[in-house]
Motif scaffolding. Structure first.
Motif: not given
Length: 246
Positions: A5-10, A15-20, A24-25, A34-40
């Motif tokens: 679980t990875i949460d944006q700081r500040g 700006q919303d940096r989740v899509p970037a 990248q991942v 296996e390439q893991p799937v990450f989602e918001r």
């Protein structure tokens, strides 16, 4: 198994940096089949289920690189159908990942990463005391934080050289060897001596040498923690798994 679980700081002032981050991942060259799937998962947070310990190390260090993310790693049982969204998963690793990211937020001046065991009823596999699974996670966390400090303290100029070394690393030799340093010097238009000094100051070779240790410790932690039966699911608690104060 691992849940990250990875949460944006500040995020409230940024700006919303989740899509970037998700893009990248998805482009990372990860160990394992296996390439893991990450989602918001919620708000400015992403979540993914990762089977390979080496992939966990790669993703965690990438997220720590620019100083904009809290990284939580939960180790334990996961129940998730093939091809299903991480949001549909259940198990102790999800709850542990939620706790881990909250601990990362409270790390203060330390590297914002935490590893937490998902242990049910205080038990671990093979009659090993629960404390051993907890200690294994603490050991993995300690090494990952040391690596994270190296990653976070690199300058942009150092990253320019390190990124080039990774692209040009010779198979079986690891990045940063003498031959690849010559190639990087030519590619970047700088002297080989400058590349050598940058490698030394960046701690890149130390990081590369220590990554397998971090992977081994995570794998050992996973082996010590009870894996729930395949047909069993931990109670699904959205408040614990996917929400928390930002």
């Amino acid at each position: 198994m691992f849940v990250m679980t990875i949460d944006q700081r500040g995020s409230t002032s940024d700006q919303d940096r989740v899509p970037a981050l998700l893009a990248q991942v998805a482009r990372l060259e990860l160990p394992g089949m296996e390439q893991p799937v990450f989602e918001r998962s919620v708000g400015d947070e992403v979540q993914g289920v990762v089977r390979d310990a080496g992939a966990v190390v790669e993703i965690a260090l990438h997220a720590l690189r620019d100083g904009r993310w809290y990284v939580g790693i939960g180790v334990g049982a996961v129940s998730l159908a093939p091809g299903a969204s991480p949001r549909e998963g259940t198990g102790t690793a999800f709850v542990a990942a939620r706790k881990a990211v909250e601990l990362a937020k409270g790390a203060g001046s330390q590297v914002p990463l935490s590893v937490v065991p998902g242990i049910m009823a205080g038990e671990t596999s093979n009659d090993v005391p629960a404390g051993e699974g907890e200690q294994a996670c603490a050991n993995a966390e300690a090494v990952l934080r040391l690596l994270g400090r190296l990653v976070r303290e690199r300058t942009q100029a150092q990253w320019r050289v390190v990124d080039a070394l990774r692209r040009l690393g010779v198979a079986g030799q690891g990045p940063g060897r003498h031959g690849s340093q010559k190639q990087v010097a030519r590619e970047l238009g700088i002297s080989e001596q400058s590349v050598s000094r940058t490698v030394l100051r960046s701690g890149w070779q130390e990081e590369w040498a220590a990554r397998p240790a971090a992977s081994m410790l995570l794998g050992f932690a996973d082996s010590q923690i009870v894996q729930a039966p395949k047909n069993a699911q931990a109670p699904k608690d959205p408040d614990d798994r996917n929400e928390g104060d930002k």
